[in-house]
Design an enzyme around this catalytic site. Structure first.
Site, PDB file in Angstrom:
ATOM      1  N   GLU A 176      -4.825   6.837  -5.744  1.00  0.00           N
ATOM      2  CA  GLU A 176      -4.834   5.992  -6.938  1.00  0.00           C
ATOM      3  C   GLU A 176      -6.040   6.326  -7.801  1.00  0.00           C
ATOM      4  O   GLU A 176      -7.172   6.260  -7.307  1.00  0.00           O
ATOM      5  CB  GLU A 176      -4.828   4.514  -6.541  1.00  0.00           C
ATOM      6  CG  GLU A 176      -3.540   4.139  -5.834  1.00  0.00           C
ATOM      7  CD  GLU A 176      -3.386   2.645  -5.579  1.00  0.00           C
ATOM      8  OE1 GLU A 176      -4.389   1.904  -5.686  1.00  0.00           O
ATOM      9  OE2 GLU A 176      -2.261   2.206  -5.296  1.00  0.00           O
ATOM     10  N   ARG A 186       0.857  -1.184   0.000  1.00  0.00           N
ATOM     11  CA  ARG A 186       0.000   0.000   0.000  1.00  0.00           C
ATOM     12  C   ARG A 186       0.897   1.238   0.000  1.00  0.00           C
ATOM     13  O   ARG A 186       1.939   1.263   0.646  1.00  0.00           O
ATOM     14  CB  ARG A 186      -0.927   0.028   1.214  1.00  0.00           C
ATOM     15  CG  ARG A 186      -2.101  -0.956   1.135  1.00  0.00           C
ATOM     16  CD  ARG A 186      -3.078  -0.573   0.040  1.00  0.00           C
ATOM     17  NE  ARG A 186      -4.253  -1.441  -0.019  1.00  0.00           N
ATOM     18  CZ  ARG A 186      -4.358  -2.537  -0.741  1.00  0.00           C
ATOM     19  NH1 ARG A 186      -3.329  -2.950  -1.470  1.00  0.00           N
ATOM     20  NH2 ARG A 186      -5.479  -3.237  -0.757  1.00  0.00           N
ATOM     21  N   HIS A 200      -0.837  -0.426  -9.958  1.00  0.00           N
ATOM     22  CA  HIS A 200      -1.426  -1.377  -9.003  1.00  0.00           C
ATOM     23  C   HIS A 200      -1.801  -2.684  -9.698  1.00  0.00           C
ATOM     24  O   HIS A 200      -2.948  -3.145  -9.647  1.00  0.00           O
ATOM     25  CB  HIS A 200      -2.652  -0.768  -8.318  1.00  0.00           C
ATOM     26  CG  HIS A 200      -2.951  -1.374  -6.984  1.00  0.00           C
ATOM     27  ND1 HIS A 200      -3.489  -0.672  -5.937  1.00  0.00           N
ATOM     28  CD2 HIS A 200      -2.790  -2.647  -6.510  1.00  0.00           C
ATOM     29  CE1 HIS A 200      -3.655  -1.465  -4.887  1.00  0.00           C
ATOM     30  NE2 HIS A 200      -3.232  -2.670  -5.218  1.00  0.00           N
TER      31      HIS A 200
END
Length: 320
Positions: free
Chosen positions: A260, A231, A279
């Protein structure tokens, strides 16, 4: 079987699991709290992603809500404590994407240190072989892994053939567990000081938020590569940018960010010493399909009052 389920993500891959169920699908995007509460109103189950916060206010004002289901292991955007207080089951799939994350991590490290993305840009611009594009090797190097859970352990197994030594920091596992995956448990300070590559594999919790800040970056080797597939908030972003700008570490591989998607003017983007990806670490066709289906099936089981494997329940006390 009639249940009101709200999905903030596409259900194309899980239509069979939701067969015969009323699923309201809304766009996968960030909503302001009031708009999100309006969508959630009346729902018994939520099938969610990472874009929105499912906080105490939202949970307490959803009287019909019985379960929140999020494919993946990270549930830092769900207030699990409040969900438990309100009798709402929180479902996830911890460890299910561990192989995907580990394969991505090893591949990204090798790609970065061999400068493969830059070499592709170079040849497409008309260039050819040059010492400028020589990379480095993992041979003879020490790889440090922070967090030796499912993803960290699988990463250790896969990177072991490439490097000289693996050291790991994880206060929740034993030396025997570390040895089983070819790693040696060391202190956090020792890992920072001795590792040529440091790969982070921890959940975002109050304990791990800001785990790597200015002091930790200063303790690393000047040539060290920092890799984060966990994270974004585990690393202090301003401290990381300062360390990269000051060439106090060798570079970074970042698959996750504080926001994000990140802002186009995020200072870590576009750097020669940094490989950034959107991601993707846990996102393979095989893993995503399995995670989505297991989570959807478990959500239906909870709403139907059927038993669910507690491995997939973040707050099993609520089932008692």
């Amino acid at each position: 079987m009639s249940h009101d389920i709200l999905s903030t993500r596409s259900i194309d891959r899980v239509e069979s699991a939701f067969d015969g169920v009323d699923v309201r699908v809304i766009d996968k995007q960030r909503y302001d709290p009031e708009t999100l509460r309006g969508h959630v109103d009346g729902a018994e189950g939520l099938f969610v992603h990472s874009e929105n916060e499912y906080d105490a206010d939202l949970i307490r004002n959803a009287p019909n809500l019985k379960a929140i289901a999020k494919p993946g292991s990270g549930i830092d955007n769900i207030d699990v404590e409040t969900a438990t207080e309100e009798g709402v089951v929180v479902l996830h799939t911890p460890g299910m994407n561990a192989v995907a994350v580990s394969e991505f991590t090893v591949g990204a490290i090798l790609s970065h240190i061999r400068r493969i993305p830059e070499a592709q840009d170079h040849i497409e611009a008309g260039g050819w072989r040059s010492e400028d594009w020589w990379g480095t090797e993992l041979r003879g190097k020490t790889v440090g892994i922070i967090g030796l859970g499912a993803a960290g352990s699988e990463t250790a197994k896969r990177i072991r053939p490439f490097c000289e030594r693996i050291v790991a920091y994880d206060p929740y596992i034993s030396e025997e567990q570390a040895a089983d995956v070819g790693a040696e448990l060391v202190s956090f300070d020792d890992l920072l000081a001795t590792s040529d590559v440091i790969s982070v594999h921890v959940r975002l919790t109050p304990e791990t938020r800001g785990l790597i800040g200015a002091d930790e970056l200063d303790a690393m080797r000047e040539s060290a590569l920092l890799v984060n597939t966990s994270r974004g908030a585990v690393i202090d972003r301003e401290a990381l940018h300062d360390a990269l700008e000051g060439v106090r570490i060798g570079g970074a591989v970042l698959d996750v960010f504080h926001e994000e998607p990140p802002s186009p003017d995020d200072p870590v983007l576009g750097r020669d010493d940094t490989l950034t990806t959107p991601h993707l670490a846990g996102a393979t066709v095989e893993t995503r399909t399995m995670m989505l289906n297991v989570t959807a099936e478990n959500l239906i089981d909870v709403l139907e009052g059927r038993a669910v494997d507690e491995e997939y329940v973040a707050n099993p006390d609520v089932l008692e």
